[in-house]
Design an enzyme around this catalytic site. Structure first.
Site, PDB file in Angstrom:
ATOM      1  N   ASP A  79      -3.576  -0.933   8.226  1.00  0.00           N
ATOM      2  CA  ASP A  79      -2.466   0.030   8.147  1.00  0.00           C
ATOM      3  C   ASP A  79      -2.477   0.983   9.344  1.00  0.00           C
ATOM      4  O   ASP A  79      -1.449   1.213   9.979  1.00  0.00           O
ATOM      5  CB  ASP A  79      -2.571   0.826   6.847  1.00  0.00           C
ATOM      6  CG  ASP A  79      -1.445   1.836   6.706  1.00  0.00           C
ATOM      7  OD1 ASP A  79      -0.307   1.526   7.137  1.00  0.00           O
ATOM      8  OD2 ASP A  79      -1.691   2.930   6.158  1.00  0.00           O
ATOM      9  N   HIS A 101       0.813  -1.224   0.000  1.00  0.00           N
ATOM     10  CA  HIS A 101       0.000   0.000   0.000  1.00  0.00           C
ATOM     11  C   HIS A 101       0.847   1.275   0.000  1.00  0.00           C
ATOM     12  O   HIS A 101       0.449   2.285  -0.556  1.00  0.00           O
ATOM     13  CB  HIS A 101      -0.942   0.000   1.208  1.00  0.00           C
ATOM     14  CG  HIS A 101      -0.237   0.011   2.525  1.00  0.00           C
ATOM     15  ND1 HIS A 101       0.212  -1.136   3.133  1.00  0.00           N
ATOM     16  CD2 HIS A 101       0.125   1.029   3.338  1.00  0.00           C
ATOM     17  CE1 HIS A 101       0.816  -0.821   4.268  1.00  0.00           C
ATOM     18  NE2 HIS A 101       0.787   0.488   4.418  1.00  0.00           N
ATOM     19  N   ASP A 102       2.002   1.235   0.619  1.00  0.00           N
ATOM     20  CA  ASP A 102       2.829   2.445   0.715  1.00  0.00           C
ATOM     21  C   ASP A 102       3.983   2.466  -0.279  1.00  0.00           C
ATOM     22  O   ASP A 102       4.933   3.244  -0.091  1.00  0.00           O
ATOM     23  CB  ASP A 102       3.392   2.575   2.134  1.00  0.00           C
ATOM     24  CG  ASP A 102       2.451   3.329   3.060  1.00  0.00           C
ATOM     25  OD1 ASP A 102       1.586   4.071   2.549  1.00  0.00           O
ATOM     26  OD2 ASP A 102       2.583   3.168   4.280  1.00  0.00           O
ATOM     27  N   HIS A 120       1.515  10.138  -2.210  1.00  0.00           N
ATOM     28  CA  HIS A 120       2.054   8.769  -2.252  1.00  0.00           C
ATOM     29  C   HIS A 120       1.055   7.717  -2.731  1.00  0.00           C
ATOM     30  O   HIS A 120       1.471   6.755  -3.392  1.00  0.00           O
ATOM     31  CB  HIS A 120       2.758   8.376  -0.932  1.00  0.00           C
ATOM     32  CG  HIS A 120       1.857   7.914   0.170  1.00  0.00           C
ATOM     33  ND1 HIS A 120       1.257   8.780   1.056  1.00  0.00           N
ATOM     34  CD2 HIS A 120       1.453   6.670   0.548  1.00  0.00           C
ATOM     35  CE1 HIS A 120       0.534   8.078   1.919  1.00  0.00           C
ATOM     36  NE2 HIS A 120       0.631   6.813   1.636  1.00  0.00           N
ATOM     37  N   HIS A 147      -5.922   3.494  -0.144  1.00  0.00           N
ATOM     38  CA  HIS A 147      -5.801   3.099   1.266  1.00  0.00           C
ATOM     39  C   HIS A 147      -5.931   4.283   2.233  1.00  0.00           C
ATOM     40  O   HIS A 147      -6.072   4.077   3.432  1.00  0.00           O
ATOM     41  CB  HIS A 147      -4.517   2.302   1.532  1.00  0.00           C
ATOM     42  CG  HIS A 147      -3.253   3.106   1.578  1.00  0.00           C
ATOM     43  ND1 HIS A 147      -2.605   3.541   0.443  1.00  0.00           N
ATOM     44  CD2 HIS A 147      -2.495   3.541   2.612  1.00  0.00           C
ATOM     45  CE1 HIS A 147      -1.516   4.201   0.779  1.00  0.00           C
ATOM     46  NE2 HIS A 147      -1.415   4.232   2.103  1.00  0.00           N
ATOM     47  N   HIS A 148      -5.888   5.522   1.722  1.00  0.00           N
ATOM     48  CA  HIS A 148      -6.132   6.683   2.594  1.00  0.00           C
ATOM     49  C   HIS A 148      -7.486   7.350   2.338  1.00  0.00           C
ATOM     50  O   HIS A 148      -7.766   8.419   2.864  1.00  0.00           O
ATOM     51  CB  HIS A 148      -5.006   7.714   2.469  1.00  0.00           C
ATOM     52  CG  HIS A 148      -3.741   7.275   3.160  1.00  0.00           C
ATOM     53  ND1 HIS A 148      -3.677   7.093   4.521  1.00  0.00           N
ATOM     54  CD2 HIS A 148      -2.520   6.955   2.673  1.00  0.00           C
ATOM     55  CE1 HIS A 148      -2.444   6.684   4.846  1.00  0.00           C
ATOM     56  NE2 HIS A 148      -1.724   6.590   3.736  1.00  0.00           N
ATOM     57  N   LYS A 162       5.599   5.656  -1.346  1.00  0.00           N
ATOM     58  CA  LYS A 162       6.471   6.480  -0.496  1.00  0.00           C
ATOM     59  C   LYS A 162       7.896   6.542  -1.045  1.00  0.00           C
ATOM     60  O   LYS A 162       8.680   7.408  -0.652  1.00  0.00           O
ATOM     61  CB  LYS A 162       6.480   5.947   0.942  1.00  0.00           C
ATOM     62  CG  LYS A 162       5.253   6.348   1.752  1.00  0.00           C
ATOM     63  CD  LYS A 162       5.386   5.893   3.197  1.00  0.00           C
ATOM     64  CE  LYS A 162       4.170   6.317   4.035  1.00  0.00           C
ATOM     65  NZ  LYS A 162       4.228   5.711   5.392  1.00  0.00           N
TER      66      LYS A 162
HETATM   67  P1  C2E Z   1       2.018   6.120   8.396  1.00  0.00           P
HETATM   68  O1  C2E Z   1       2.989   6.554   9.456  1.00  0.00           O
HETATM   69  O2  C2E Z   1       2.180   4.762   7.867  1.00  0.00           O
HETATM   70  O3  C2E Z   1       0.567   6.302   8.965  1.00  0.00           O
HETATM   71  C1  C2E Z   1      -0.533   5.762   8.306  1.00  0.00           C
HETATM   72  C2  C2E Z   1      -1.827   6.297   8.847  1.00  0.00           C
HETATM   73  O4  C2E Z   1      -1.979   5.921  10.223  1.00  0.00           O
HETATM   74  C3  C2E Z   1      -1.921   7.807   8.847  1.00  0.00           C
HETATM   75  O5  C2E Z   1      -2.307   8.277   7.597  1.00  0.00           O
HETATM   76  C4  C2E Z   1      -3.000   8.001   9.916  1.00  0.00           C
HETATM   77  O6  C2E Z   1      -4.266   7.715   9.364  1.00  0.00           O
HETATM   78  C5  C2E Z   1      -2.687   6.946  10.922  1.00  0.00           C
HETATM   79  N1  C2E Z   1      -1.809   7.498  11.975  1.00  0.00           N
HETATM   80  C6  C2E Z   1      -0.472   7.355  12.104  1.00  0.00           C
HETATM   81  N2  C2E Z   1      -0.043   7.991  13.197  1.00  0.00           N
HETATM   82  C7  C2E Z   1      -1.103   8.564  13.773  1.00  0.00           C
HETATM   83  C8  C2E Z   1      -1.294   9.358  14.979  1.00  0.00           C
HETATM   84  O7  C2E Z   1      -0.371   9.646  15.708  1.00  0.00           O
HETATM   85  N3  C2E Z   1      -2.583   9.749  15.253  1.00  0.00           N
HETATM   86  C9  C2E Z   1      -3.616   9.423  14.461  1.00  0.00           C
HETATM   87  N4  C2E Z   1      -4.850   9.842  14.788  1.00  0.00           N
HETATM   88  N5  C2E Z   1      -3.478   8.681  13.325  1.00  0.00           N
HETATM   89  C10 C2E Z   1      -2.231   8.265  12.997  1.00  0.00           C
HETATM   90  P2  C2E Z   1      -2.005   9.809   7.206  1.00  0.00           P
HETATM   91  O8  C2E Z   1      -2.309  10.711   8.356  1.00  0.00           O
HETATM   92  O9  C2E Z   1      -2.705  10.071   5.934  1.00  0.00           O
HETATM   93  O10 C2E Z   1      -0.466   9.868   6.981  1.00  0.00           O
HETATM   94  C11 C2E Z   1       0.143   9.234   5.875  1.00  0.00           C
HETATM   95  C12 C2E Z   1       1.616   9.181   6.055  1.00  0.00           C
HETATM   96  O11 C2E Z   1       2.130  10.529   6.171  1.00  0.00           O
HETATM   97  C13 C2E Z   1       2.058   8.487   7.342  1.00  0.00           C
HETATM   98  O12 C2E Z   1       2.103   7.112   7.145  1.00  0.00           O
HETATM   99  C14 C2E Z   1       3.423   9.127   7.548  1.00  0.00           C
HETATM  100  O13 C2E Z   1       4.393   8.534   6.717  1.00  0.00           O
HETATM  101  C15 C2E Z   1       3.217  10.540   7.089  1.00  0.00           C
HETATM  102  N6  C2E Z   1       2.875  11.433   8.221  1.00  0.00           N
HETATM  103  C16 C2E Z   1       1.636  11.779   8.680  1.00  0.00           C
HETATM  104  N7  C2E Z   1       1.729  12.656   9.705  1.00  0.00           N
HETATM  105  C17 C2E Z   1       3.042  12.889   9.889  1.00  0.00           C
HETATM  106  C18 C2E Z   1       3.790  13.735  10.806  1.00  0.00           C
HETATM  107  O14 C2E Z   1       3.242  14.444  11.665  1.00  0.00           O
HETATM  108  N8  C2E Z   1       5.149  13.726  10.701  1.00  0.00           N
HETATM  109  C19 C2E Z   1       5.785  12.949   9.767  1.00  0.00           C
HETATM  110  N9  C2E Z   1       7.131  12.992   9.715  1.00  0.00           N
HETATM  111  N10 C2E Z   1       5.126  12.159   8.887  1.00  0.00           N
HETATM  112  C20 C2E Z   1       3.774  12.137   8.955  1.00  0.00           C
HETATM  113 FE    FE Z   2       0.016   5.332   3.226  1.00  0.00          FE
HETATM  114 FE    FE Z   3       1.673   1.928   5.997  1.00  0.00          FE
END
Ligand code: C2E
Ligand code: FE
Ligand code: FE
Ligand code: SIN
Ligand code: SIN
Ligand code: SIN
Length: 365
Positions: A309, A225-226, A254, A280-281, A229
């Site tokens: 995910d 799914h990712d 992504h 997936h988002h 990235k």
């Molecule tokens: P990921 O880290 O694989 O996270 C996938 C999804 O898990 C996120 O999609 C979100 O729906 C959920 N998720 C992850 N961490 C949290 C959290 O702390 N709180 C909540 N409520 N949900 C969480 P999303 O938000 O669309 O983000 C997609 C990707 O963008 C993430 O994949 C990550 O790679 C990046 N990302 C998102 N927020 C941040 C951030 O604040 N800092 C950084 N460095 N990357 C971020």
């Molecule tokens: Fe993703």
């Molecule tokens: Fe993931």
């Protein structure tokens, strides 16, 4: 006594049905073995396939435990039939110096009589050996040999294709696993993350009622799914803190990067992988990205993967967040039931939390 045309036809029809019903060689080998055993009145029947890479003959044994047996391709009666490309009839195995007792030892069996027929490919290459053991009454005769040769010729044509498919599938599987991990390397996630997402998705798929083939496809494709990235800058991907709006806008590309990377109109697995990557988002309530799809506009596979995910992202450490406890993660799934996530699938996930936690423990980082 030759085999009547009628009998030949009947045999071919039965085999033809078995082969056309199932293209998976791992299941086909035991099925054809059993059919042939009955036709010949033998006690056991197995098809050895040649493994060119390792100079071995392997077979899948159906009787009792499902087990793969491998023997050197120059040993035993099977090896002799393979190398000489000639039918072998043995009337007293333990008094034949060529007989290889290893297989008997492994399977706890006593071979007495053997009929071994080489399996010829379309281009004249020997693909393996078709072997029958222990004729029920007496010894294998020339008529038995003729019958087995007939069957061998018939199945080998369909077989060559199945073998090719098997090889392709295994290299495709490897390629897919490599692709899944390519994104992880950049993201500094572990390969366990993608594996877990595959298994969590398979659990939901199974209990949603998908058939086992679909579940396997999901287990294989959800981890990708990712993949998109790969296209996101390290500056953003590895940022230790919160993303700016601009950075998050870039991050939201992504799914489409993944879709374009994976999509292949000729490959059903890649079609599925691409659609999961793209969607997936998306969110059940229509507030996700990239297209703001709503409810069942989002493919089932993507709705499943989204839950797997997020559960895994929450319970894992990321450069930008600590790992949440399982209970905290489940609370979020409940809160987002019918908002971010398909409510039916959330219920399935919660119902099967024992299976989920088994994977969580088994595949810890
Ligand atoms: P990921 O880290 O694989 O996270 C996938 C999804 O898990 C996120 O999609 C979100 O729906 C959920 N998720 C992850 N961490 C949290 C959290 O702390 N709180 C909540 N409520 N949900 C969480 P999303 O938000 O669309 O983000 C997609 C990707 O963008 C993430 O994949 C990550 O790679 C990046 N990302 C998102 N927020 C941040 C951030 O604040 N800092 C950084 N460095 N990357 C971020
Ligand atoms: Fe993703
Ligand atoms: Fe993931
Ligand atoms: C052999 O081909 O010599 C081994 C026969 C068996 O399967 O027991
Ligand atoms: C399943 O039944 O397919 C789920 C178990 C697993 O993912 O290993
Ligand atoms: C796109 O919309 O950018 C790709 C095609 C699709 O969404 O199906």
């Amino acid at each position: 006594m030759a085999i009547s045309a009628e009998k030949q036809l009947e045999i071919l029809l039965r085999l033809g049905k078995a082969i056309s019903k199932d293209k998976d060689i791992d299941r086909l080998l035991p099925t054809i073995g059993e059919l042939t055993r009955d036709i010949l009145g033998a006690d056991r029947c197995s098809i050895f396939i040649h493994d060119r890479l390792h100079n071995e003959l392997w077979t899948k044994v159906a009787h009792g435990m499902e087990e793969v047996i491998r023997i050197p391709d120059n040993k035993g009666i099977a090896g002799f039939a393979f190398l000489s490309n000639e039918i072998q009839i043995v009337v007293d195995a333990y008094n034949d110096f060529r007989f290889n007792q290893e297989v008997d030892k492994k399977t706890n069996y006593q071979t007495k009589t053997i009929l071994a027929v080489p399996l010829m490919g379309n281009s004249g290459e020997v693909l393996g050996v078709f072997q029958a053991l222990n004729k029920n009454d007496g010894i294998f005769t020339n008529v038995d040999a003729e019958l087995l040769e007939l069957i061998a010729n018939y199945v080998s044509a369909g077989f060559e294709n199945a073998l090719l498919v098997r090889e392709l599938q295994s290299s495709r599987r490897k390629l897919i696993e490599k692709l899944s991990t390519a994104a992880e390397f950049k993201d500094e996630e572990t390969s366990m993350h993608t594996k877990r997402v595959g298994h969590y998705s398979a659990i939901m798929g199974t209990h949603y009622g998908l058939d086992p083939d679909e579940v396997e496809k999901l287990r294989l494709t959800a981890p990708m799914h990712d993949a998109g990235k790969i296209g996101i800058e390290d500056m953003i991907l590895k940022k230790p803190g919160k993303l700016t709006d601009e950075e998050f806008t870039r991050m939201k590309e992504h799914p489409m990067i993944g879709y374009e990377l994976l999509f292949d109109p000729d490959d059903d697995l890649l079609i599925m992988a691409a659609s999961i990557a793209k969607e997936h988002h998306e969110k059940w309530n229509g507030k996700g990205y990239p297209h703001g799809l709503k409810g069942e506009e989002i493919s089932l596979y993507a709705r499943i993967t989204a839950i797997a995910d997020v559960f895994d992202a929450l319970t894992s450490e990321r450069p930008y967040k600590r790992a949440w406890s399982v209970d905290e993660a489940l609370d979020l799934l409940k809160k987002e039931r019918g908002e971010h996530f398909d409510p039916v699938l959330v219920d399935i996930f919660l119902d099967r939390i024992d299976e989920v936690l088994e994977i969580y423990e088994q595949l810890k980082d």
